[in-house]
Design a protein around this motif. Structure first.
Motif, short mmCIF file in Angstrom:
data_model
loop_
_atom_site.label_atom_id
_atom_site.label_comp_id
_atom_site.label_asym_id
_atom_site.label_seq_id
_atom_site.Cartn_x
_atom_site.Cartn_y
_atom_site.Cartn_z
N SER A 138 54.11 -55.56 18.06
CA SER A 138 52.67 -55.43 18.22
C SER A 138 51.98 -56.74 17.88
N VAL A 139 50.93 -57.04 18.56
CA VAL A 139 50.14 -58.23 18.30
C VAL A 139 48.88 -57.82 17.59
N GLY A 140 48.58 -58.48 16.47
CA GLY A 140 47.38 -58.15 15.73
C GLY A 140 46.14 -58.66 16.43
N LEU A 141 44.99 -58.16 15.94
CA LEU A 141 43.70 -58.58 16.47
C LEU A 141 43.51 -60.05 16.17
N GLY B 100 39.29 -57.47 0.96
CA GLY B 100 39.43 -56.33 0.06
C GLY B 100 38.16 -55.56 -0.20
N PHE C 13 30.67 -59.96 11.02
CA PHE C 13 30.56 -59.05 12.15
C PHE C 13 29.12 -58.97 12.61
N PHE D 254 30.09 -52.27 16.47
CA PHE D 254 30.49 -53.50 15.81
C PHE D 254 31.30 -54.39 16.73
N MET E 238 44.24 -54.25 11.57
CA MET E 238 44.37 -55.57 12.16
C MET E 238 44.43 -55.47 13.68
N MET E 239 45.04 -54.38 14.15
CA MET E 239 45.22 -54.24 15.60
C MET E 239 43.90 -53.96 16.32
#
Lengths: 112, 116
Positions: free
Chosen positions: A3-6, A41, A89, A102, B39-40
């Motif tokens: 999977s590729v993260g955002l 966090g 954001f 968002f 994260m995705m």
């Protein structure tokens, strides 16, 4: 496959310089916009908002500019400090009074 | 004001177990929102309430997810059964609603959920 993260756009600035973070919004019906700051966090924290009857609004060290013609929003941070390092954001209301939509966020990194 | 309160702050559970996340909105706020952040996919709206009534739950992933707001000061988000892909940070947010035409949302600190 893996999977590729955002992939967040990243802005790196020197401490003391001004920062400009950009956001393209999608809904022509949106008439309220907000910028949020999210530190690692923590939950997103309100920075500044602007209504569609304005094109500029200033806060403490921050300015939001709204260009409705091209559906563009920007956040300017003056004299950027290490404590400004966070993900920022933009959010739009899509014409509603309740919900917010968002964006994906921009990571700001401040170099000392 | 203490702000939006969420509990627990961290939750680690095994696949198949039921998970309940809790939220206390800011007193006097009429809207309550549940978000999921990964994260995705970034920050996703799951559901929101106005005056304790669910308004839009189109973001709820599937029937395993349910949310309730039995009164103005408490809401729960339940996942049953939980799966590893539910691992994320879950945020609750509230806003003033009817008192203002346009209203910013105030976020809680989030619950970090890990499903093994």
């Amino acid at each position: 496959g893996e999977s590729v993260g955002l992939h967040l756009p990243t802005l790196s600035v020197q401490e003391g310089d001004n920062s400009i973070i950009n956001c393209a919004y999608s809904n022509s019906a949106s008439d309220y916009f907000i910028w949020y700051k999210q530190e690692s966090g923590k939950g997103p924290q309100f920075i500044i908002d602007i209504r569609s009857n304005m094109d500029k609004r200033q806060g403490q060290r921050v300015t939001v500019l709204l260009n409705k013609t091209v559906k563009h929003l920007s956040l300017q941070i003056a004299a950027t400090q290490p404590g400004d390092s966070a993900v920022y954001f933009c959010a739009e209301n899509g014409g509603s009074q309740g919900n917010l939509i968002f964006g994906k966020g921009t990571k700001l990194s401040v170099k000392p | 004001d203490a702000g939006v309160i969420q509990s627990p702050r961290h939750e680690v559970t095994e696949m198949g177990q039921e998970v309940t996340l809790r939220c206390k909105p800011i007193s006097g706020h009429d809207y309550l929102f549940w978000y999921r952040q990964t994260m995705m996919r970034g920050l996703e709206l799951l559901i929101y309430f106005n005056n304790n009534v669910p308004i839009d739950d189109s973001g709820m992933p599937e029937d395993r997810f349910s949310a309730k707001m039995p009164n103005a000061s408490f809401s729960t988000l339940k996942i049953q059964p939980s799966e590893p892909r539910d691992s994320a940070v879950y945020f609750c947010a509230s806003s003033e609603g009817a008192r203002k035409v346009f209203h910013e949302q105030y976020f809680g600190p989030g619950t970090r959920l890990t499903v093994t």
